[in-house]
Design a protein around this motif. Structure first.
Motif, mmCIF file in Angstrom:
data_model
loop_
_atom_site.group_PDB
_atom_site.id
_atom_site.type_symbol
_atom_site.label_atom_id
_atom_site.label_comp_id
_atom_site.label_asym_id
_atom_site.label_seq_id
_atom_site.Cartn_x
_atom_site.Cartn_y
_atom_site.Cartn_z
ATOM 1 N N GLU A 62 -5.720 10.289 17.702
ATOM 2 C CA GLU A 62 -6.839 9.340 17.762
ATOM 3 C C GLU A 62 -6.971 8.541 16.461
ATOM 4 O OE1 GLU A 62 -8.678 8.974 20.590
ATOM 5 O OE2 GLU A 62 -7.248 10.385 21.457
ATOM 6 N N GLY A 63 -6.113 8.811 15.486
ATOM 7 C CA GLY A 63 -6.176 8.102 14.218
ATOM 8 C C GLY A 63 -7.352 8.498 13.351
ATOM 9 N N ARG A 64 -7.868 9.725 13.522
ATOM 10 C CA ARG A 64 -9.044 10.173 12.767
ATOM 11 C C ARG A 64 -8.626 10.950 11.526
ATOM 12 N NH1 ARG A 64 -11.591 12.945 17.863
ATOM 13 N NH2 ARG A 64 -9.527 13.782 17.601
ATOM 14 N N ALA A 65 -9.224 10.577 10.413
ATOM 15 C CA ALA A 65 -8.993 11.258 9.141
ATOM 16 C C ALA A 65 -10.345 11.648 8.549
ATOM 17 C CB ALA A 65 -8.263 10.333 8.180
ATOM 18 N N PRO A 66 -10.351 12.618 7.649
ATOM 19 C CA PRO A 66 -11.603 12.924 6.942
ATOM 20 C C PRO A 66 -12.102 11.687 6.207
ATOM 21 C CG PRO A 66 -9.914 14.578 6.472
ATOM 22 C CD PRO A 66 -9.244 13.455 7.230
ATOM 23 N N GLY A 67 -13.369 11.654 5.866
ATOM 24 C CA GLY A 67 -13.963 10.496 5.198
ATOM 25 C C GLY A 67 -13.688 10.422 3.713
ATOM 26 N N GLY A 68 -13.002 11.401 3.168
ATOM 27 C CA GLY A 68 -12.708 11.409 1.742
ATOM 28 C C GLY A 68 -11.416 12.147 1.479
ATOM 29 N N GLY A 87 -15.187 7.870 10.230
ATOM 30 C CA GLY A 87 -15.989 7.026 11.104
ATOM 31 C C GLY A 87 -15.769 5.541 10.896
ATOM 32 N N ALA A 88 -15.393 5.122 9.700
ATOM 33 C CA ALA A 88 -15.114 3.712 9.445
ATOM 34 C C ALA A 88 -13.648 3.447 9.759
ATOM 35 C CB ALA A 88 -15.419 3.362 7.993
ATOM 36 N N ALA A 89 -13.404 2.565 10.726
ATOM 37 C CA ALA A 89 -12.031 2.307 11.167
ATOM 38 C C ALA A 89 -11.532 0.971 10.634
ATOM 39 C CB ALA A 89 -11.955 2.321 12.685
ATOM 40 N N MET A 90 -10.226 0.917 10.415
ATOM 41 C CA MET A 90 -9.577 -0.336 10.063
ATOM 42 C C MET A 90 -8.251 -0.392 10.806
ATOM 43 S SD MET A 90 -8.374 0.488 6.096
ATOM 44 C CE MET A 90 -8.394 -1.194 5.635
ATOM 45 N N PRO A 91 -7.744 -1.579 11.070
ATOM 46 C CA PRO A 91 -6.456 -1.666 11.760
ATOM 47 C C PRO A 91 -5.395 -0.849 11.017
ATOM 48 C CG PRO A 91 -7.466 -3.833 11.591
ATOM 49 C CD PRO A 91 -8.290 -2.902 10.745
ATOM 50 N N GLY A 92 -4.579 -0.134 11.763
ATOM 51 C CA GLY A 92 -3.592 0.757 11.175
ATOM 52 C C GLY A 92 -2.607 0.069 10.256
ATOM 53 N N GLU A 93 -2.152 -1.135 10.626
ATOM 54 C CA GLU A 93 -1.204 -1.856 9.778
ATOM 55 C C GLU A 93 -1.870 -2.332 8.491
ATOM 56 O OE1 GLU A 93 1.113 -4.805 11.797
ATOM 57 O OE2 GLU A 93 1.743 -3.386 13.341
#
Length: 190
Positions: A60-66, A102-108
């Motif tokens: 899902e492209g989820r990573a920790p926030g820090g 929670g803050a998403a940005m385009p993967g590229e």
């Protein structure tokens, strides 16, 4: 994207070599990144590389926030993150958003940001330690094209995440221009 992925993997493995060569008496050495000494900068780069790898490896492209806390061999953690991220990117992970807490940005876009960050932080660390640092010129040129889009007035200057740009000659080497646009003096010395 393939070239950015390749440049990033090389930068991270080169950075791991620099981290692995830190001497016992060098951990408290100051760096051009004024908020970090060598130990804190190594924590920063190891923790964030692990976080980015987690996000790209997650379906899902989820990573920790820090940054992820890294215990033990931080050079090995950077190498592991480099390989994990490279594998995920080869499978198309940059085609989906990367979400950091929670803050998403385009993967590229995130991939370009990560390359730029590690080129500069690699320079910070290598310069502080008196070691060579020479990322691929094509990767540096890609970051020189990307960085100005991220370094808006909101992010650069007194009291902001990045120091003000340092003036350099237009024909200065690409690495000098990249660290200067990122708020570092290319001629910094400890």
């Amino acid at each position: 994207m393939t070239e950015t992925r390749t440049h990033l993997h090389t930068v991270l493995t080169d950075l791991a070599d620099v981290v692995g060569g830190v001497g016992d008496d060098q951990w408290r050495t100051r760096t051009p990144c004024s908020e970090f000494d060598v130990d804190a900068l190594v924590d920063h780069v190891a923790g964030w590389s692990t976080t980015f790898a987690t996000g790209y490896a997650d379906p899902e492209g989820r990573a920790p926030g820090g940054p992820t806390a890294v215990e033990g061999d931080r050079a090995a953690a950077i190498r592991t993150a480099a390989d994990r991220m490279d594998e995920a990117l080869a499978a198309g992970a940059a085609q989906r958003p990367l979400s950091l807490g929670g803050a998403a940005m385009p993967g590229e876009m995130a991939l370009s940001m990560i390359l730029w960050e590690y080129q500069v932080h690699g320079w910070d660390l290598a310069t502080a330690l008196g070691r060579p640092w020479s990322p691929d010129p094509e990767g540096l040129e890609a970051s020189l094209a990307f960085a100005p889009m991220m370094l808006t007035d909101d992010y650069q200057g007194e009291g902001k995440p990045f120091a003000a740009r340092v003036p350099v000659a237009a024909d200065a080497p690409a690495l000098d221009r990249l660290v200067a646009i990122s708020g570092r003096d290319p001629h910094w010395s400890a």
